[in-house]
Design an enzyme around this catalytic site. Sequence first.
Site, PDB file in Angstrom:
ATOM      1  N   HIS A  76      -7.270   5.074   2.189  1.00 10.04           N
ATOM      2  CA  HIS A  76      -7.616   5.006   0.767  1.00 10.04           C
ATOM      3  C   HIS A  76      -7.228   6.297   0.058  1.00 10.04           C
ATOM      4  O   HIS A  76      -7.467   7.391   0.566  1.00 10.04           O
ATOM      5  CB  HIS A  76      -9.123   4.759   0.607  1.00 10.04           C
ATOM      6  N   TRP A  77      -6.634   6.143  -1.145  1.00  8.23           N
ATOM      7  CA  TRP A  77      -6.230   7.280  -1.970  1.00  8.23           C
ATOM      8  C   TRP A  77      -7.165   7.424  -3.163  1.00  8.23           C
ATOM      9  O   TRP A  77      -7.611   6.441  -3.744  1.00  8.23           O
ATOM     10  CB  TRP A  77      -4.808   7.081  -2.518  1.00  8.23           C
ATOM     11  N   CYS A 129      -4.862   1.170  -4.359  1.00  8.89           N
ATOM     12  CA  CYS A 129      -5.450   2.485  -4.630  1.00  8.89           C
ATOM     13  C   CYS A 129      -4.402   3.538  -4.971  1.00  8.89           C
ATOM     14  O   CYS A 129      -4.612   4.381  -5.852  1.00  8.89           O
ATOM     15  CB  CYS A 129      -6.304   2.951  -3.452  1.00  8.89           C
ATOM     16  N   TRP A 134       0.861  -1.192   0.000  1.00 10.08           N
ATOM     17  CA  TRP A 134       0.000   0.000   0.000  1.00 10.08           C
ATOM     18  C   TRP A 134       0.893   1.236   0.000  1.00 10.08           C
ATOM     19  O   TRP A 134       1.675   1.444   0.931  1.00 10.08           O
ATOM     20  CB  TRP A 134      -0.905  -0.017   1.231  1.00 10.08           C
ATOM     21  N   ASP A 164     -11.940   7.835  -8.377  1.00  7.98           N
ATOM     22  CA  ASP A 164     -11.836   6.973  -7.207  1.00  7.98           C
ATOM     23  C   ASP A 164     -11.900   5.516  -7.658  1.00  7.98           C
ATOM     24  O   ASP A 164     -12.872   5.102  -8.293  1.00  7.98           O
ATOM     25  CB  ASP A 164     -12.976   7.276  -6.224  1.00  7.98           C
TER      26      ASP A 164
END
Length: 231
Positions: free
Chosen positions: A110-111, A172, A34, A127
């Site tokens: 979350h990005w 993400c 991540w 997104d």
Amino acid sequence: NQIFTAMEDGIALSYGNALLRQSDLKIISQQNGWLNDRVIGFIFEHFEAEQYERWNGKFALITVDVTQLIKVCSGDELGLILEPLQLKEKLLVVLTVNDNESKTVAGGSHWSLLVYHRHGNSFHHYDSFHSSNARSAKICALKLKSHLEVEDREYVVVMEMETPQQTNGHDCGVYMCLVTEYVLKKEFDKDLTNSLKEFVSPATVSQWRLNTIELIRRLNAQSTNSVKLTK
């Protein structure tokens, strides 16, 4: 043990304002890694300094820390943060968005990507996980709008863009970096023929990890401020 770990996690690359550590390379190279703030900061730094340097002055890439300040600051304080960025002169303003809304605690899981298009006077939100960052993106857009000299500053519409969806809980950040590339190329590179779905896919996400490790190794070999990496 904590001291030993910190000493072991040496600098892998010092590049402009970005600093990557050995643990960051591990994050990038692992398929379930991540991306953290440092990795994203490096990618944006490289976009501006080399990869898309030819378009400098036309776009602004807002990094994680500044985006978080935009979310939690207001009034004169926000103006002091944004004024040096000269956003009123940019055709594109691109922000990394995460789901941390705390004013005091770092975090987020979350990005996503928020883009302001000056020509269309519109905010677009990309997104890769079911628009889960829609609220955070809307907060950023509302804060930014009054500093971009656009009309109707009290009301803002953020368009949720059709975005390729990640197939796991950790990609993400890579999706966001690839979407950033696509948005820049679509705006400024008239030769781009790929669709967003072609540009961002599980295959290109995996390839991005390999390419980024090779990029870091190349920059490390050229650097005089970083410990040389071994194969």
